[in-house]
Design an enzyme around this catalytic site. Structure first.
Site, PDB file in Angstrom:
ATOM      1  N   LYS A   1      27.478  68.014  11.105  1.00 18.33           N
ATOM      2  CA  LYS A   1      27.573  69.414  11.208  1.00 18.33           C
ATOM      3  C   LYS A   1      27.316  70.326  12.165  1.00 18.33           C
ATOM      4  O   LYS A   1      27.887  70.885  12.994  1.00 18.33           O
ATOM      5  CB  LYS A   1      26.984  70.130   9.829  1.00 18.33           C
ATOM      6  CG  LYS A   1      27.774  71.302   9.405  1.00 18.33           C
ATOM      7  CD  LYS A   1      27.037  72.026   8.123  1.00 18.33           C
ATOM      8  CE  LYS A   1      27.687  71.073   6.970  1.00 18.33           C
ATOM      9  NZ  LYS A   1      26.808  71.656   5.637  1.00 18.33           N
TER      10      LYS A   1
ATOM     11  N   ARG B   1      21.602  75.280   5.802  1.00 16.84           N
ATOM     12  CA  ARG B   1      22.703  74.305   5.521  1.00 16.84           C
ATOM     13  C   ARG B   1      22.267  72.794   5.917  1.00 16.84           C
ATOM     14  O   ARG B   1      21.742  72.539   6.989  1.00 16.84           O
ATOM     15  CB  ARG B   1      24.075  74.443   6.178  1.00 16.84           C
ATOM     16  CG  ARG B   1      24.266  75.884   6.413  1.00 16.84           C
ATOM     17  CD  ARG B   1      25.549  76.210   7.167  1.00 16.84           C
ATOM     18  NE  ARG B   1      26.759  75.663   6.986  1.00 16.84           N
ATOM     19  CZ  ARG B   1      27.976  75.509   7.696  1.00 16.84           C
ATOM     20  NH1 ARG B   1      27.846  76.042   9.166  1.00 16.84           N
ATOM     21  NH2 ARG B   1      29.222  75.054   7.493  1.00 16.84           N
TER      22      ARG B   1
ATOM     23  N   GLY C   1      29.439  67.267  -0.625  1.00 16.00           N
ATOM     24  CA  GLY C   1      29.005  67.679  -1.809  1.00 16.00           C
ATOM     25  C   GLY C   1      27.609  67.110  -2.430  1.00 16.00           C
ATOM     26  O   GLY C   1      27.197  67.390  -3.513  1.00 16.00           O
TER      27      GLY C   1
ATOM     28  N   MET D   1      24.610  67.349  -0.788  1.00 22.36           N
ATOM     29  CA  MET D   1      23.350  68.092  -0.514  1.00 22.36           C
ATOM     30  C   MET D   1      23.586  69.469  -0.708  1.00 22.36           C
ATOM     31  O   MET D   1      24.536  69.882  -0.861  1.00 22.36           O
ATOM     32  CB  MET D   1      22.847  67.641   0.840  1.00 22.36           C
ATOM     33  CG  MET D   1      22.330  66.268   0.808  1.00 22.36           C
ATOM     34  SD  MET D   1      21.688  65.597   2.573  1.00 22.36           S
ATOM     35  CE  MET D   1      23.290  65.818   3.249  1.00 22.36           C
TER      36      MET D   1
ATOM     37  N   ARG E   1      35.259  68.801  11.788  1.00 19.89           N
ATOM     38  CA  ARG E   1      34.747  67.337  12.008  1.00 19.89           C
ATOM     39  C   ARG E   1      35.996  66.548  11.865  1.00 19.89           C
ATOM     40  O   ARG E   1      37.092  67.138  11.371  1.00 19.89           O
ATOM     41  CB  ARG E   1      33.765  66.832  10.731  1.00 19.89           C
ATOM     42  CG  ARG E   1      34.721  66.801   9.416  1.00 19.89           C
ATOM     43  CD  ARG E   1      33.531  66.722   8.383  1.00 19.89           C
ATOM     44  NE  ARG E   1      34.425  67.035   7.136  1.00 19.89           N
ATOM     45  CZ  ARG E   1      33.606  67.078   6.041  1.00 19.89           C
ATOM     46  NH1 ARG E   1      32.339  67.059   5.765  1.00 19.89           N
ATOM     47  NH2 ARG E   1      34.258  67.702   4.998  1.00 19.89           N
TER      48      ARG E   1
ATOM     49  N   HIS F   1      32.381  35.525 -11.202  1.00 21.08           N
ATOM     50  CA  HIS F   1      33.376  34.455 -10.779  1.00 21.08           C
ATOM     51  C   HIS F   1      34.817  35.080 -10.604  1.00 21.08           C
ATOM     52  O   HIS F   1      35.546  34.724  -9.465  1.00 21.08           O
ATOM     53  CB  HIS F   1      33.163  33.264 -11.668  1.00 21.08           C
ATOM     54  CG  HIS F   1      34.053  32.433 -11.429  1.00 21.08           C
ATOM     55  ND1 HIS F   1      35.857  32.317 -11.737  1.00 21.08           N
ATOM     56  CD2 HIS F   1      34.251  31.187 -10.548  1.00 21.08           C
ATOM     57  CE1 HIS F   1      36.298  31.269 -11.362  1.00 21.08           C
ATOM     58  NE2 HIS F   1      35.309  30.494 -10.457  1.00 21.08           N
TER      59      HIS F   1
ATOM     60  N   SER G   1      33.706  23.612  13.912  1.00 22.49           N
ATOM     61  CA  SER G   1      34.278  24.858  12.862  1.00 22.49           C
ATOM     62  C   SER G   1      33.204  25.076  12.363  1.00 22.49           C
ATOM     63  O   SER G   1      32.546  24.174  11.315  1.00 22.49           O
ATOM     64  CB  SER G   1      35.349  24.278  12.179  1.00 22.49           C
ATOM     65  OG  SER G   1      35.672  25.232  11.332  1.00 22.49           O
TER      66      SER G   1
ATOM     67  N   CYS H   1      35.767  28.566   9.703  1.00 24.48           N
ATOM     68  CA  CYS H   1      36.810  28.515   8.943  1.00 24.48           C
ATOM     69  C   CYS H   1      36.017  28.919   7.475  1.00 24.48           C
ATOM     70  O   CYS H   1      36.755  28.674   6.597  1.00 24.48           O
ATOM     71  CB  CYS H   1      37.036  26.995   8.782  1.00 24.48           C
ATOM     72  SG  CYS H   1      35.794  25.862   8.175  1.00 24.48           S
TER      73      CYS H   1
ATOM     74  N   TYR I   1      38.121  31.257  17.778  1.00 23.96           N
ATOM     75  CA  TYR I   1      39.127  31.533  16.619  1.00 23.96           C
ATOM     76  C   TYR I   1      38.388  31.828  15.334  1.00 23.96           C
ATOM     77  O   TYR I   1      37.339  31.388  15.176  1.00 23.96           O
ATOM     78  CB  TYR I   1      40.466  30.609  16.657  1.00 23.96           C
ATOM     79  CG  TYR I   1      40.036  29.118  15.982  1.00 23.96           C
ATOM     80  CD1 TYR I   1      39.917  29.335  14.616  1.00 23.96           C
ATOM     81  CD2 TYR I   1      39.474  27.952  16.746  1.00 23.96           C
ATOM     82  CE1 TYR I   1      39.391  27.782  13.932  1.00 23.96           C
ATOM     83  CE2 TYR I   1      39.301  26.892  15.989  1.00 23.96           C
ATOM     84  CZ  TYR I   1      39.175  26.843  14.923  1.00 23.96           C
ATOM     85  OH  TYR I   1      38.749  25.638  14.193  1.00 23.96           O
TER      86      TYR I   1
HETATM   87  P1  ADP Z   1      29.092  71.549   2.639  1.00 16.28           P
HETATM   88  O1  ADP Z   1      28.292  70.775   3.644  1.00 16.28           O
HETATM   89  O2  ADP Z   1      29.018  71.466   1.377  1.00 16.28           O
HETATM   90  O3  ADP Z   1      30.507  72.102   2.955  1.00 16.28           O
HETATM   91  P2  ADP Z   1      28.231  73.896   4.092  1.00 16.28           P
HETATM   92  O4  ADP Z   1      26.813  73.913   4.805  1.00 16.28           O
HETATM   93  O5  ADP Z   1      29.431  73.769   4.953  1.00 16.28           O
HETATM   94  O6  ADP Z   1      28.286  73.038   2.556  1.00 16.28           O
HETATM   95  O7  ADP Z   1      28.263  75.313   3.303  1.00 16.28           O
HETATM   96  C1  ADP Z   1      28.785  75.696   2.141  1.00 16.28           C
HETATM   97  C2  ADP Z   1      29.911  77.032   2.412  1.00 16.28           C
HETATM   98  O8  ADP Z   1      28.986  78.178   3.028  1.00 16.28           O
HETATM   99  C3  ADP Z   1      30.871  76.637   3.202  1.00 16.28           C
HETATM  100  O9  ADP Z   1      32.215  77.026   2.869  1.00 16.28           O
HETATM  101  C4  ADP Z   1      30.683  77.191   4.398  1.00 16.28           C
HETATM  102  O10 ADP Z   1      31.891  77.586   5.088  1.00 16.28           O
HETATM  103  C5  ADP Z   1      29.884  78.395   4.019  1.00 16.28           C
HETATM  104  N1  ADP Z   1      28.997  79.052   4.861  1.00 16.28           N
HETATM  105  C6  ADP Z   1      27.924  78.317   5.621  1.00 16.28           C
HETATM  106  N2  ADP Z   1      27.157  78.951   6.423  1.00 16.28           N
HETATM  107  C7  ADP Z   1      27.858  80.021   6.699  1.00 16.28           C
HETATM  108  C8  ADP Z   1      27.583  81.266   7.388  1.00 16.28           C
HETATM  109  N3  ADP Z   1      26.509  81.372   8.432  1.00 16.28           N
HETATM  110  N4  ADP Z   1      28.291  82.230   7.217  1.00 16.28           N
HETATM  111  C9  ADP Z   1      29.465  82.420   6.350  1.00 16.28           C
HETATM  112  N5  ADP Z   1      29.607  81.333   5.524  1.00 16.28           N
HETATM  113  C10 ADP Z   1      28.871  80.156   5.729  1.00 16.28           C
HETATM  114 MG    MG Z   2      31.027  72.528   4.680  1.00 20.73          MG
HETATM  115 MG    MG Z   3      28.452  72.067  -0.739  1.00 19.43          MG
END
Ligand code: ADP
Ligand code: MG
Ligand code: MG
Length: 911
Positions: free
Chosen positions: A22, A91, A100, A102, A335, A450, A794, A862, A882
């Site tokens: 991220k 974040r 989802g 962390m 990403r 098995h 082989s 093989c 191979y």
């Molecule tokens: P995850 O990895 O679970 O997607 P994020 O760190 O991306 O968690 O953030 C969770 C939510 O909060 C996402 O929808 C993200 O776009 C939003 N968010 C994160 N930082 C900001 C920010 N600075 N301003 C507005 N929304 C934010």
């Molecule tokens: Mg996110």
């Molecule tokens: Mg999240």
């Protein structure tokens, strides 16, 4: 002093290890000039420091303060300012995406005072209170560890009280009440009030994100995905932008192209007046992204332009998170997007057509694992009831009659009926039944049982360990909780990917990709789908660039033909043991029981014609491609009855006064004589050839006569005779002398026109090569001198793994292997993916030493590892010639050999 904090403008997408995915991509977007709110990343180094020392690095606090000041300056707001506060999000973000798993805390910096400033500044009390209640909830749950349901219940109560349908229907007054209730919950649950100091909030949030790396669900996820627990997460601190500010504000997610087809277009969802994960949380009905064009046209146009910039830059499908604040677009994440196996192929070739990447790069964007997924048949989608669940041990969709024993499966399969072999667990005797069945279902055992291991090797659908099923082979029924759910002959359907078991017949769709790979569907057939054309294109690229050849392990002419269809360039392993089973078992028994040389020779002579026919079939099927035939390998007792069974039978007969046939006694004596404590390490392989006179000679004669026969018919076979389990060059030399003698005889007979084959006069054309398997550590270490007597090596990596680790595969996989995985001693089975450090080191040594004395030595693999992607890349790096694998894995191996060549040239694979 180390630097643990990097402002976004300094990083790049190539720094994922340090900044997390991220953070690295936020930095990249910042550098591209896209609208990213200012912020900074605390590195994964800091997280690892915390993991090891139990406290923050001493310099961290100061560096965070400095980076925060920098953000304050960029947007001209102060953190904690009563009039116009800067708010931030804190974040998580690891190098490898763990969706989802962390935590994230939004609106950090709000307290009872700054919330007033935010209200005054924005002119919206409602917005300020909405932001505050979100902070309280996220901080309470994530940092203070209070159960999220308490907050949800309080919210629900106020909502009902006020008659609001959803969050959006709550006014400022209601939200203020929620803020009050949340503060009470926090004080009640923790004994102290919500921290009003924004700096304390920031510190607490950062620590909570670090700690979320080791939250139980994150640990479980990493174990399942084989992600290193040492990596740690980065922390991103980002200035807040507000999608919940007014009705010109929104938040959403989008893909730059259709994640299932790769088509360009607008794919995503958004919500007006929302923040953070509202869009994905399912609390309100989202709107499809196209509608954004009507609601907020300017921001929409900018979003489309931004997506083009990202596509152009990443040259791949991207997914994004965005927020619009009063009509202004902000980018919050991007990403390279996850995709299905089919989409990976389609997207890769679509990008080629659009000129974004070339075909070679496209090949690096797909994987053998994805190709495998495309090859299994699947159930058509639709409603259905799950009867039971087990483990998805070998993917595919299988439908068939329930049958409880292998013999019945084989018999019914011969009548053309589809069967499922259903057992508590399978054992080696079930192989025939497994082969004949559509799929295998067991009620016990895990992914290394098995049934699971064998089914995967065969590419056979398998669900194992469906423990709620009580499989009763005697009553010939399956019960659940005492109630019969299926009798023999009833139809069940099993999904080997999900582990689901269904009652009745679920419609199955054959995989088009498998039809194409097996040669039953041409890519230019008008009926072929875009996916098939895409797979075809990338397979061609792989075949064009790869340096390693791909052969197949096949024992019969039928298997060999199938392998050829799948693109095999030869047979790397034809085992001869199955040729000694069935009716021929009697002849083998005669050989083993032979009292004198004459009897033995008679037995051998009886086996010869059948063997010759088998070999001729194989050679014909493979045309001018090389065929490596391995001389007999398994211990002889495998061809005799089981010792215990036989002893019991004779004891019973004695008891009941029945006369014991002399033959029975003779067999028992032989079985006793051949019984071994550790058959795997006993009389097998080359040791058989050296102790049983004439055995290898007969096999060699059959091979050579077959070669002559096929040649006489105008064929051009290339035969390779392979000696198993050699540990010393002396063993190999002794067998070679026997082979040379037989060769001379066969050639002389052919010249004299007396050959058993029709190859009179063709003797001088024999091109047979002789080589050995390398499957013992000693052979690998003495490879230099062994190579003087061998034209090829082989690597039998299955046995080499067993003998290097001292593991007996069957015992280990059914036994303590599970504990080893649980305790983190092994993450993958060394039988599935080569242990590159130990076993791989022996392969490397043998290859080097062998080539040093014999530069013309051909080197192949093989073992089952020949079809495993990670192992293939390793073999490529050693310069082997191979790999050979089961016919079903051949396309995967072709693809991965191609990728190995390209990746070596410096392409970076996408995650
Ligand atoms: P995850 O990895 O679970 O997607 P994020 O760190 O991306 O968690 O953030 C969770 C939510 O909060 C996402 O929808 C993200 O776009 C939003 N968010 C994160 N930082 C900001 C920010 N600075 N301003 C507005 N929304 C934010
Ligand atoms: Mg996110
Ligand atoms: Mg999240």
């Amino acid at each position: 002093m180390s630097t643990f904090v990097h402002p976004f403008r300094e990083g790049s997408k190539d720094q994922k290890d340090l900044l997390g995915g991220k953070g690295a991509n936020l930095a990249e977007m910042t550098r591209l000039g896209l609208p990213v709110p200012p912020g900074f990343t605390i590195t994964t180094d800091a997280c690892r420091y915390v993991m090891h020392h139990g406290q923050n690095p001493p310099e961290l606090a100061e560096q965070v303060t400095a980076a925060l000041e920098d953000v304050e300056q960029q947007i001209d707001r102060r953190f904690g300012d009563r009039e116009d506060p800067l708010l931030v999000s804190v974040r998580s973000g690891a190098a490898i995406s763990m969706p989802g798993m962390m935590e994230t805390v939004l609106n950090v910096g709000l307290n009872d005072e700054t919330v007033q400033g935010l209200a005054a500044q924005s002119g919206s009390e409602r917005f300020a209170q909405d932001s505050y209640r979100r902070l309280l909830q996220m901080y309470g749950a994530t940092v203070l560890g209070i159960g999220a349901s308490m907050f949800e219940d309080a919210l629900e109560a106020v909502r009902e009280d006020r008659g609001a349908a959803d969050d959006a229907g709550l006014d400022a007054d209601a939200l203020r009440e929620i803020v009050g209730r949340y503060q009470q919950i926090i004080e009640r649950e923790t004994g102290s009030p919500f921290p009003q100091d924004p700096r304390e909030q920031l510190r607490g949030s950062i620590s909570a994100v670090f700690e979320s790396w080791n939250a139980p669900r994150a640990v479980i996820y990493r174990n399942a995905e084989h992600i290193d627990h040492e990596l740690g997460t980065a922390v991103n601190v980002v200035a807040m932008v507000f999608g919940n500010l007014d009705d010109r504000s929104a938040t959403g997610v989008a893909f730059t192209r259709d994640p299932s087809t790769g088509e360009h277009g607008v794919y995503g969802d958004f919500l007006v007046g929302a923040q953070g994960e509202d869009v994905v949380a399912g609390i309100r009905n989202t709107r499809s992204l196209e509608e954004l064009g009507e609601v907020l046209p300017d921001a929409y146009q900018e979003l489309l332009r931004t997506m083009d910039v990202l596509e152009e830059h990443y040259r791949d499908l991207c997914d994004i998170e965005f927020t619009i604040e009063s009509g202004k677009l902000w980018m919050l994440q991007t990403r390279v997007g996850k995709r299905t196996a089919a989409a990976a192929f389609l997207i890769a070739t679509t990008l080629v057509d659009e000129g974004a990447i070339d075909e070679r790069e496209a090949l690096t964007r797909v994987s053998g694992a994805q190709l495998t997924r495309l090859m299994f048949p699947r159930f058509a989608s639709g409603e259905r009831d799950v009867l039971a669940r087990g483990m998805g041990a070998s993917p595919g969709a299988a439908v068939g009659e329930v049958v409880f024993d292998s013999e019945t499966v084989i018999a019914r399969a011969q009548e053309g009926r589809d069967c499922l072999l259903v057992r508590r667990e399978t054992n080696p005797d079930d192989l025939g039944g497994m082969l004949a069945a559509e799929g295998v279902l067991t009620s016990r055992g895990g992914k290394t049982s098995h049934a699971a291991v064998v089914a995967r090797g065969l590419g056979k659908t398998c669900v194992c360990g469906a423990e709620s099923l009580d499989v009763d082979p005697k009553a010939r029924e399956i019960r659940m909780g005492g109630e019969v759910v299926a009798r023999e002959g009833d139809v069940l359907s099993i999904d080997g990917a999900t582990g689901e078991v269904f009652a009745g017949r679920i419609p199955v769709e054959p995989s088009e990709v498998a039809q194409y790979l097996e040669g039953d569907l041409a890519a230019d057939d008008p009926g072929a789908s875009a996916l098939v054309r895409s797979v075809d294109r990338l397979m061609r690229v792989a075949d064009e660039v790869r340096r390693m050849q791909v052969r197949a392990n096949a024992d019969t002419a039928a298997d060999a033909e199938r392998a050829r269809q799948m693109g095999a360039q030869g047979i790397g392993l034809a085992r001869t043991e199955h040729m000694f089973l069935g009716e021929r078992r009697a002849q083998v028994e005669k050989l083993i029981l032979a009292g004198d040389p004459a009897e033995r020779e008679e037995a051998l002579a009886e086996l010869l014609p059948a063997q010759r026919e088998d070999f001729a079939g194989l050679l014909r099927a493979m045309g001018d491609l090389p065929v490596t035939i391995r001389l007999l390998d398994p211990p002889l007792h495998e061809f005799l009855p089981d010792l215990t069974d036989l002893s019991v039978r004779i004891a019973r007969a004695e008891e009941s006064g029945r006369r014991i046939e002399p033959h029975e006694r003779k067999v028992l004596a032989a079985v006793e004589r051949l019984h071994e404590q550790n058959p795997m390490l006993g009389l097998r392989g080359v040791r058989l050839g050296l102790t049983i006179p004439g055995l290898f000679g007969m096999q060699v004669r059959a091979i050579l006569e077959a070669e002559l026969e096929v040649r006489a018919d105008g064929g051009d076979p290339h035969v390779e005779i392979m000696i198993p389990l050699v540990g010393s060059v002396r063993e190999l030399r002794a067998i070679r002398r026997e082979i040379d003698d037989v060769t001379e005889e066969v050639v002389a007979e052919a010249r004299a026109g007396a050959g058993a084959g029709a190859g009179a006069g063709a003797g001088e054309e024999l091109t047979t090569r002789i080589g050995t398997m390398i499957e013992l550590p000693r052979a690998a270490l003495r490879a230099g001198e062994i190579a003087e007597a061998a034209e090829f090596f082989s690597f039998g990596t299955n046995d080499l793994t067993q003998t290097t680790w001292g593991f007996s595969r069957d015992d280990v996989e059914a036994g303590f292997f599970f504990t080893y995985k649980e305790r983190g001693i092994l993450s993958d089975s060394p039988f599935e993916s080569l242990d590159q450090y130990g076993v791989g080191e022996l392969v490397r040594i043998a290859a080097e030493r062998g080539r040093a004395t014999n530069p013309d030595l051909t080197l192949g693999v093989c073992g089952e590892h020949g079809g495993d992607p990670a192992s293939i890349h390793f073999f490529h790096s050693l310069g082997l010639d191979y790999v050979s694998c089961s016919p079903f894995r051949v396309p995967v191996a072709r693809l991965e050999c191609g990728r190995a060549t390209l990746l070596e040239e410096g392409f970076t694979p996408q995650p």
